[in-house]
Design an enzyme around this catalytic site. Structure first.
Site, PDB file in Angstrom:
ATOM      1  N   LEU A 163      -4.707  -0.299   7.733  1.00  0.00           N
ATOM      2  CA  LEU A 163      -3.415   0.355   7.694  1.00  0.00           C
ATOM      3  C   LEU A 163      -3.703   1.835   7.487  1.00  0.00           C
ATOM      4  O   LEU A 163      -4.444   2.201   6.581  1.00  0.00           O
ATOM      5  CB  LEU A 163      -2.573  -0.208   6.550  1.00  0.00           C
ATOM      6  CG  LEU A 163      -1.052  -0.014   6.612  1.00  0.00           C
ATOM      7  CD1 LEU A 163      -0.470  -0.613   7.890  1.00  0.00           C
ATOM      8  CD2 LEU A 163      -0.394  -0.657   5.400  1.00  0.00           C
ATOM      9  N   ASP A 164      -3.121   2.678   8.330  1.00  0.00           N
ATOM     10  CA  ASP A 164      -3.444   4.103   8.306  1.00  0.00           C
ATOM     11  C   ASP A 164      -3.247   4.725   6.926  1.00  0.00           C
ATOM     12  O   ASP A 164      -2.385   4.309   6.153  1.00  0.00           O
ATOM     13  CB  ASP A 164      -2.574   4.869   9.306  1.00  0.00           C
ATOM     14  CG  ASP A 164      -2.851   4.478  10.737  1.00  0.00           C
ATOM     15  OD1 ASP A 164      -3.947   3.955  10.995  1.00  0.00           O
ATOM     16  OD2 ASP A 164      -1.976   4.698  11.591  1.00  0.00           O
ATOM     17  N   TYR A 165      -3.999   5.777   6.680  1.00  0.00           N
ATOM     18  CA  TYR A 165      -3.925   6.565   5.442  1.00  0.00           C
ATOM     19  C   TYR A 165      -2.493   7.000   5.153  1.00  0.00           C
ATOM     20  O   TYR A 165      -2.035   6.941   4.007  1.00  0.00           O
ATOM     21  CB  TYR A 165      -4.837   7.785   5.593  1.00  0.00           C
ATOM     22  CG  TYR A 165      -4.862   8.748   4.427  1.00  0.00           C
ATOM     23  CD1 TYR A 165      -5.619   8.474   3.296  1.00  0.00           C
ATOM     24  CD2 TYR A 165      -4.155   9.952   4.488  1.00  0.00           C
ATOM     25  CE1 TYR A 165      -5.657   9.369   2.229  1.00  0.00           C
ATOM     26  CE2 TYR A 165      -4.191  10.849   3.431  1.00  0.00           C
ATOM     27  CZ  TYR A 165      -4.945  10.553   2.299  1.00  0.00           C
ATOM     28  OH  TYR A 165      -4.984  11.438   1.250  1.00  0.00           O
ATOM     29  N   LYS A 200       0.821  -1.209   0.000  1.00  0.00           N
ATOM     30  CA  LYS A 200       0.000   0.000   0.000  1.00  0.00           C
ATOM     31  C   LYS A 200       0.860   1.266   0.000  1.00  0.00           C
ATOM     32  O   LYS A 200       1.739   1.426   0.847  1.00  0.00           O
ATOM     33  CB  LYS A 200      -0.905  -0.006   1.228  1.00  0.00           C
ATOM     34  CG  LYS A 200      -1.685   1.290   1.460  1.00  0.00           C
ATOM     35  CD  LYS A 200      -2.295   1.299   2.843  1.00  0.00           C
ATOM     36  CE  LYS A 200      -2.894   2.607   3.254  1.00  0.00           C
ATOM     37  NZ  LYS A 200      -1.949   3.739   3.254  1.00  0.00           N
ATOM     38  N   THR A 253       0.295   5.610   6.309  1.00  0.00           N
ATOM     39  CA  THR A 253       1.247   4.516   6.497  1.00  0.00           C
ATOM     40  C   THR A 253       1.254   3.647   5.246  1.00  0.00           C
ATOM     41  O   THR A 253       0.206   3.386   4.656  1.00  0.00           O
ATOM     42  CB  THR A 253       0.867   3.658   7.716  1.00  0.00           C
ATOM     43  OG1 THR A 253       0.871   4.478   8.884  1.00  0.00           O
ATOM     44  CG2 THR A 253       1.842   2.506   7.906  1.00  0.00           C
TER      45      THR A 253
END
Length: 236
Positions: free
Chosen positions: A104-106, A70, A108
């Site tokens: 998963l954080d924006y 990502k 990260t």
């Protein structure tokens, strides 16, 4: 097979929030194996044929498991109220509906799994299974031994104390350094909050492993199917 409440399952597979999923069930928009379910206590494994508004979201579909590297700037939910792009949009050529397994954080980057298997999602995300997640973080400053020990033993963050974690310094770059952090939990922005708690805020954060699964040489923005050996190693 382990069972979970239907509304929780719908939330986990990205259909809607838990509260909205309860509304969908209550209003008669959800069917399990062809039967409309309106009770909040109904439990499923994800193997059933589950329909929402007439669309099958599990059961008879071919099971899909993919890993994605990502990039920063994508959300890890199926939809976003602010219109931000989702990781699902990066997966091309798959006709089955798949959804992120965990979050998963924006801001990260790194490894995230997507699937349409509800039982797999439950096993990978439920705290009791303690799936290890490993991150590389570029942080301000260089932690001393006391600060490293605090992370390893557990930190108070807001209203909870983190479980014991792994941390080691990988490289020092002037007034910054790279560290590897391994956790078994998955609370909201946990790694960032842990680093804040010891006075070393995160500059960049990338997840490099989930359980036995590692990014390897998968390039950022690219994805691939998990192979049989990888699924077996995850005990699926």
């Amino acid at each position: 097979m382990e069972q979970i409440r239907l509304q929780k399952y719908l939330a986990e597979v990205g259909i809607a929030s838990r509260r909205k999923s309860e509304e969908l069930i209550r209003d008669g928009f959800v069917k399990v194996n062809g039967i409309t379910v309106t009770e909040m206590g109904h439990r499923v494994t994800g193997e059933e044929a589950i329909e929402v508004n007439g669309k099958i979201i599990s059961g008879s579909q071919k099971k899909i498991y993919v890993m994605l590297n990502k990039p920063v700037g994508y959300i890890s939910t199926a939809k976003d109220q602010f219109g931000r792009p989702s990781v699902v949009e990066l997966i091309k050529g798959i006709s089955e509906r798949i959804y992120p397994v965990g979050r998963l954080d924006y801001d990260t980057s790194g490894l995230i799994i997507l699937s349409n298997d509800g039982e797999f999602t439950y096993k990978m995300t439920h705290p009791k299974h303690e799936i290890k997640k490993v991150y590389n973080a570029l942080i301000h400053g260089v932690p001393n031994q006391e600060e490293l020990r605090a992370v390893k033993n557990g930190l108070r963050i807001e209203d909870y104390i983190t479980s014991k974690a792994g941390i080691k310094i990988l490289d020092i770059e002037g007034d910054k350094c790279w560290v590897e952090i391994a956790i078994h939990e998955g609370k909201n922005r946990q790694v960032r909050k842990m680093c804040d708690a010891i006075g070393h805020p995160v500059i960049k954060l990338k997840r490099i492993a989930i359980g036995s699964l590692t990014l390897g040489d998968l390039k950022e923005g690219n994805w691939r199917y998990l192979n049989k050996k990888e699924l077996e190693a995850l005990n699926i």
